[in-house]
Scaffold this motif. Sequence first.
Motif, PDB file in Angstrom:
ATOM      1  N   LEU A  48      25.566  33.488  48.136  1.00 45.26           N
ATOM      2  CA  LEU A  48      26.854  33.019  48.099  1.00 45.26           C
ATOM      3  C   LEU A  48      27.173  32.378  46.772  1.00 45.26           C
ATOM      4  N   ALA A  49      26.470  31.860  45.953  1.00 44.40           N
ATOM      5  CA  ALA A  49      26.871  31.251  44.708  1.00 44.40           C
ATOM      6  C   ALA A  49      27.085  32.454  43.789  1.00 44.40           C
ATOM      7  N   VAL A  50      26.198  33.216  43.776  1.00 42.91           N
ATOM      8  CA  VAL A  50      26.130  34.498  43.024  1.00 42.91           C
ATOM      9  C   VAL A  50      27.478  35.543  43.003  1.00 42.91           C
ATOM     10  N   THR A  51      27.850  35.751  44.443  1.00 48.70           N
ATOM     11  CA  THR A  51      28.701  36.412  44.750  1.00 48.70           C
ATOM     12  C   THR A  51      30.212  35.764  44.286  1.00 48.70           C
ATOM     13  N   VAL A  52      30.224  34.556  44.283  1.00 49.15           N
ATOM     14  CA  VAL A  52      31.376  33.996  43.800  1.00 49.15           C
ATOM     15  C   VAL A  52      31.746  34.107  42.399  1.00 49.15           C
ATOM     16  N   VAL A  53      30.511  34.383  41.764  1.00 46.98           N
ATOM     17  CA  VAL A  53      30.758  34.376  40.294  1.00 46.98           C
ATOM     18  C   VAL A  53      31.169  35.916  39.867  1.00 46.98           C
ATOM     19  N   TYR A  54      30.408  36.706  40.496  1.00 47.60           N
ATOM     20  CA  TYR A  54      30.558  38.164  40.071  1.00 47.60           C
ATOM     21  C   TYR A  54      31.583  39.084  40.893  1.00 47.60           C
ATOM     22  N   LEU A  55      31.981  38.461  42.026  1.00 51.85           N
ATOM     23  CA  LEU A  55      32.972  39.156  42.795  1.00 51.85           C
ATOM     24  C   LEU A  55      34.205  39.377  42.038  1.00 51.85           C
ATOM     25  N   PRO A  56      34.898  38.349  41.392  1.00 50.97           N
ATOM     26  CA  PRO A  56      36.318  38.438  40.740  1.00 50.97           C
ATOM     27  C   PRO A  56      36.048  39.610  39.646  1.00 50.97           C
ATOM     28  N   LEU A  57      34.955  39.722  39.064  1.00 51.28           N
ATOM     29  CA  LEU A  57      35.101  40.781  38.037  1.00 51.28           C
ATOM     30  C   LEU A  57      34.854  42.152  38.720  1.00 51.28           C
ATOM     31  N   HIS A  58      34.216  42.402  39.730  1.00 51.06           N
ATOM     32  CA  HIS A  58      34.086  43.515  40.598  1.00 51.06           C
ATOM     33  C   HIS A  58      35.590  43.848  41.061  1.00 51.06           C
ATOM     34  N   LEU A  59      36.333  43.000  41.715  1.00 52.48           N
ATOM     35  CA  LEU A  59      37.659  43.396  42.058  1.00 52.48           C
ATOM     36  C   LEU A  59      38.540  43.386  41.133  1.00 52.48           C
ATOM     37  N   ARG A  60      38.329  43.007  39.927  1.00 54.45           N
ATOM     38  CA  ARG A  60      39.163  43.100  38.871  1.00 54.45           C
ATOM     39  C   ARG A  60      38.886  44.917  38.358  1.00 54.45           C
ATOM     40  N   HIS A  61      37.906  45.364  38.518  1.00 54.23           N
ATOM     41  CA  HIS A  61      37.421  46.637  38.173  1.00 54.23           C
ATOM     42  C   HIS A  61      38.298  47.476  38.977  1.00 54.23           C
ATOM     43  N   VAL A  62      38.013  47.298  40.487  1.00 54.54           N
ATOM     44  CA  VAL A  62      38.601  47.917  41.449  1.00 54.54           C
ATOM     45  C   VAL A  62      40.484  48.278  41.442  1.00 54.54           C
ATOM     46  N   TRP A  63      40.906  46.795  41.194  1.00 52.51           N
ATOM     47  CA  TRP A  63      42.386  46.957  41.086  1.00 52.51           C
ATOM     48  C   TRP A  63      42.852  47.659  39.874  1.00 52.51           C
ATOM     49  N   TYR A  64      42.460  47.678  38.678  1.00 54.21           N
ATOM     50  CA  TYR A  64      42.764  48.496  37.619  1.00 54.21           C
ATOM     51  C   TYR A  64      42.616  50.019  37.758  1.00 54.21           C
ATOM     52  N   ALA A  65      41.625  50.262  38.366  1.00 53.09           N
ATOM     53  CA  ALA A  65      40.986  51.661  38.514  1.00 53.09           C
ATOM     54  C   ALA A  65      41.958  52.168  39.901  1.00 53.09           C
ATOM     55  N   ALA A  66      42.205  51.489  40.762  1.00 55.97           N
ATOM     56  CA  ALA A  66      42.924  51.987  41.957  1.00 55.97           C
ATOM     57  C   ALA A  66      44.320  52.302  41.652  1.00 55.97           C
ATOM     58  N   ARG A  67      44.878  51.453  40.348  1.00 53.57           N
ATOM     59  CA  ARG A  67      46.240  51.696  40.048  1.00 53.57           C
ATOM     60  C   ARG A  67      46.394  52.721  38.877  1.00 53.57           C
ATOM     61  N   GLY A  68      45.193  53.402  38.699  1.00 52.69           N
ATOM     62  CA  GLY A  68      45.213  54.304  37.156  1.00 52.69           C
ATOM     63  C   GLY A  68      45.247  53.639  36.003  1.00 52.69           C
ATOM     64  N   VAL A  69      45.118  52.411  35.886  1.00 51.04           N
ATOM     65  CA  VAL A  69      45.244  51.760  34.688  1.00 51.04           C
ATOM     66  C   VAL A  69      43.948  51.586  33.883  1.00 51.04           C
ATOM     67  N   ARG A  70      43.891  51.810  32.505  1.00 54.18           N
ATOM     68  CA  ARG A  70      42.591  51.370  32.022  1.00 54.18           C
ATOM     69  C   ARG A  70      42.290  49.959  31.809  1.00 54.18           C
ATOM     70  N   LEU A  71      41.291  49.570  32.056  1.00 54.45           N
ATOM     71  CA  LEU A  71      41.071  48.195  32.255  1.00 54.45           C
ATOM     72  C   LEU A  71      40.531  47.794  30.706  1.00 54.45           C
ATOM     73  N   PRO A  72      41.030  46.579  30.220  1.00 50.21           N
ATOM     74  CA  PRO A  72      41.090  46.019  28.889  1.00 50.21           C
ATOM     75  C   PRO A  72      39.222  45.392  29.076  1.00 50.21           C
ATOM     76  N   ALA A  73      38.683  45.738  27.818  1.00 49.32           N
ATOM     77  CA  ALA A  73      37.460  44.918  27.993  1.00 49.32           C
ATOM     78  C   ALA A  73      36.575  45.213  28.931  1.00 49.32           C
ATOM     79  N   GLY A  74      36.855  46.313  29.750  1.00 49.36           N
ATOM     80  CA  GLY A  74      35.959  46.726  30.774  1.00 49.36           C
ATOM     81  C   GLY A  74      34.234  46.563  30.561  1.00 49.36           C
ATOM     82  N   GLY A  75      34.124  47.167  29.366  1.00 47.49           N
ATOM     83  CA  GLY A  75      32.349  47.264  29.156  1.00 47.49           C
ATOM     84  C   GLY A  75      31.926  45.829  29.049  1.00 47.49           C
ATOM     85  N   TRP A  76      32.856  44.781  28.708  1.00 45.26           N
ATOM     86  CA  TRP A  76      32.179  43.474  28.618  1.00 45.26           C
ATOM     87  C   TRP A  76      32.122  42.946  30.027  1.00 45.26           C
ATOM     88  N   THR A  77      33.066  43.229  30.820  1.00 43.57           N
ATOM     89  CA  THR A  77      33.178  42.628  32.119  1.00 43.57           C
ATOM     90  C   THR A  77      32.094  43.063  33.009  1.00 43.57           C
TER      91      THR A  77
END
Length: 340
Positions: A48-77
């Motif tokens: 649960l604790a680890v999911t709370v940490v990584y899930l916002p990063l994962h959802l950010r990747h999905v949100w940008y890609a689903a709108r066809g927008v390049r993610l800034p600093a995607g490699g770092w996240t």
Amino acid sequence: MVALWRSDRAVRLAPVGAVACAGLLPLLQVALAFSYPGNDVRTGLWSLAVTVVYLPLHLRHVWYAARGVRLPAGGWTFAAMAVVILAATPLAGNMWPRAYAGLAASAVLVLPGPWSFVVYLSLVIAAAPASLLLGLPWNAAPWLTLSVLSGSGAVLLLVWLSAALVRLQSARQVLAQRAVAQERRRIDDDLRRTLGNALESLAARGARAADLLQTPPGRRAELVAELSGLADDSRRTLAEARQRVRGYRRPSLRAELDTAATLLSAAGIETRLRLPRTGIPDTIAPEPRAALRATVTRLLGSEGVSACTITAAVSTDGVRLEVRADGVTETIDVQTEGRP
């Protein structure tokens, strides 16, 4: 159903659906960390604790890609997400490698070209051995690998579908703007060719009439004739301007045909537009315009259509449009008021 997928509402909701799916799978992973054999409350809390940490990063990747927008600093996240997930592997239970599904999906969405597929395959292959080392039964290893594949595949499918809808909507908007610009150029050229020449003629006759005002009284008859001709030309020009304004309120037949051909070509349908050398009328009535758009919409929603030919044939009654696609021909009669 086709109309629903092409609606603006579907385009707006598609990225939300992809994010919802990407968030649901990690929550199921947390539930397994509490309940699956070989796990306990400690592994569940770590999950649960680890999911709370990584899930916002994962959802950010999905949100940008689903709108066809390049993610800034995607490699770092992605790197931060990978560190969190991989570091938690020894602590979050024998089902934790299922979280590699989200990491694999983010790799495809964020990393460039070949590297994304290398990382994706590496994570899918490593999931089962990692779980076996953590105490997962041998008979559950194939299921876990299939779970990682299906989970990451579901997220990627929804993301790609959403991005395709967004790109399609953007393409339709660009085509609409291009059609408007083309129609404006057509109107501008038409006005310059017709009313522009007429106004120049009126200005020249007005200048001659002004010169005649300076002549002796004996040439008054010539002045009256010039003024009378000027008035006649003015009335004729005004009538022509009114007629053209009424015509501009109706859509352009050529613009509708060009837009239909462009939309079909953008959808991957090889489209040919055949027009007569004598030209086609300027406008198209609402009824045949709606019929043409309905035919184009049907072709865009049909599967297996590879080629289409739109032919315009001029007759004494107007124009007959023939839309031929894969051996099936539809005819649309366009009754017009005049020829160009």
